[in-house]
Scaffold this motif. Structure first.
Motif, PDB file in Angstrom:
ATOM      1  N   GLU A  96      24.312  64.454  27.796  1.00 25.73           N
ATOM      2  CA  GLU A  96      24.973  63.159  27.714  1.00 25.73           C
ATOM      3  C   GLU A  96      26.452  63.281  28.091  1.00 25.73           C
ATOM      4  O   GLU A  96      26.985  62.477  28.852  1.00 25.73           O
ATOM      5  N   GLY A  97      27.104  64.316  27.582  1.00 27.62           N
ATOM      6  CA  GLY A  97      28.505  64.549  27.909  1.00 27.62           C
ATOM      7  C   GLY A  97      28.705  64.898  29.365  1.00 27.62           C
ATOM      8  O   GLY A  97      29.658  64.440  30.005  1.00 27.62           O
ATOM      9  N   TYR A  98      27.801  65.712  29.905  1.00 26.82           N
ATOM     10  CA  TYR A  98      27.897  66.116  31.307  1.00 26.82           C
ATOM     11  C   TYR A  98      27.724  64.905  32.210  1.00 26.82           C
ATOM     12  O   TYR A  98      28.479  64.721  33.176  1.00 26.82           O
ATOM     13  N   ALA A  99      26.762  64.054  31.878  1.00 27.57           N
ATOM     14  CA  ALA A  99      26.534  62.853  32.681  1.00 27.57           C
ATOM     15  C   ALA A  99      27.751  61.940  32.627  1.00 27.57           C
ATOM     16  O   ALA A  99      28.174  61.372  33.644  1.00 27.57           O
ATOM     17  N   ARG A 100      28.359  61.824  31.465  1.00 28.36           N
ATOM     18  CA  ARG A 100      29.557  60.979  31.319  1.00 28.36           C
ATOM     19  C   ARG A 100      30.712  61.555  32.138  1.00 28.36           C
ATOM     20  O   ARG A 100      31.453  60.826  32.796  1.00 28.36           O
ATOM     21  N   CYS A 101      30.845  62.863  32.101  1.00 30.09           N
ATOM     22  CA  CYS A 101      31.890  63.526  32.867  1.00 30.09           C
ATOM     23  C   CYS A 101      31.688  63.295  34.367  1.00 30.09           C
ATOM     24  O   CYS A 101      32.637  63.019  35.100  1.00 30.09           O
ATOM     25  N   LEU A 102      30.447  63.391  34.817  1.00 31.42           N
ATOM     26  CA  LEU A 102      30.147  63.136  36.228  1.00 31.42           C
ATOM     27  C   LEU A 102      30.492  61.702  36.611  1.00 31.42           C
ATOM     28  O   LEU A 102      31.048  61.462  37.688  1.00 31.42           O
ATOM     29  N   GLN A 103      30.150  60.770  35.757  1.00 30.34           N
ATOM     30  CA  GLN A 103      30.477  59.373  36.043  1.00 30.34           C
ATOM     31  C   GLN A 103      31.978  59.196  36.220  1.00 30.34           C
ATOM     32  O   GLN A 103      32.431  58.534  37.152  1.00 30.34           O
ATOM     33  N   GLU A 104      32.747  59.784  35.319  1.00 34.78           N
ATOM     34  CA  GLU A 104      34.194  59.663  35.392  1.00 34.78           C
ATOM     35  C   GLU A 104      34.733  60.324  36.669  1.00 34.78           C
ATOM     36  O   GLU A 104      35.628  59.788  37.325  1.00 34.78           O
ATOM     37  N   ALA A 105      34.188  61.493  37.008  1.00 32.57           N
ATOM     38  CA  ALA A 105      34.646  62.197  38.211  1.00 32.57           C
ATOM     39  C   ALA A 105      34.305  61.394  39.466  1.00 32.57           C
ATOM     40  O   ALA A 105      35.153  61.242  40.359  1.00 32.57           O
ATOM     41  N   PHE A 106      33.091  60.855  39.537  1.00 30.42           N
ATOM     42  CA  PHE A 106      32.703  60.030  40.685  1.00 30.42           C
ATOM     43  C   PHE A 106      33.602  58.802  40.788  1.00 30.42           C
ATOM     44  O   PHE A 106      34.060  58.444  41.878  1.00 30.42           O
ATOM     45  N   HIS A 107      33.863  58.190  39.664  1.00 32.79           N
ATOM     46  CA  HIS A 107      34.716  57.003  39.664  1.00 32.79           C
ATOM     47  C   HIS A 107      36.120  57.357  40.152  1.00 32.79           C
ATOM     48  O   HIS A 107      36.687  56.659  40.993  1.00 32.79           O
TER      49      HIS A 107
END
Length: 161
Positions: A96-107
């Motif tokens: 869950e944390g990794y997915a959130r981190c990816l979302q933030e990085a993509f954004h």
């Protein structure tokens, strides 16, 4: 000629004790107005709950507060039951944390219109890592597959400093 002290400000004529006597009712009225406003807001927010408890009756302030307290207790118990039945595993938290981190990085990376080679490589790397982590998470041998998803294993952690 009349003395000029007649036109002095009233504050200068009052002692601090007299000022407090004048101010106290105003402050008290403001406090009561805040309380009444908050109770009215509670009544509007929980209107359905009040209709369920006491339909077609005029609610007193105490009734509104009591029903609100019981409603909040009920909601708190429901949340505790829901949280108790759904225990998160550390792996779930990691994903869950990794997915959130990816979302933030993509954004963050998508905010810049100019795509550099580094940006493209980084996005590609994130996408590969995310798909590998997702596949590892849903495979039967989850712990061993999770170690394979990271290039150096879980023990080595890259730090920028």
């Amino acid at each position: 000629m009349a003395p000029s002290t007649v036109f002095m400000e009233p504050d200068n004529l009052l002692t601090p004790k007299e000022k407090n006597k004048l101010r106290k009712p105003v402050v008290e009225k403001m406090r009561r107005d805040r309380i009444n406003s908050s109770i009215e807001q509670l009544k509007l927010l929980l209107e359905k709950e009040f209709q369920r408890h006491q339909p077609n009756s005029k609610l007193e302030k105490a009734d509104i507060l009591e029903i609100t307290v019981s409603y909040l207790k009920q909601q708190s118990q429901l949340q505790m039951k829901t949280a108790g039945s759904f225990h998160k595993s550390p792996q779930f938290d990691f994903r869950e944390g990794y997915a959130r981190c990816l979302q933030e990085a993509f954004h963050f990376l998508s905010l810049h219109k100019v795509r550099t080679e580094t940006q493209t490589k980084l996005l590609s790397h994130f996408q590969k890592s995310h798909s590998a982590a997702t596949e590892a998470a849903f495979s039967p041998g989850s712990p061993s597959a999770l170690k394979q998803a990271s290039p150096k294993g879980a023990s080595t952690l890259w730090r920028p400093w």
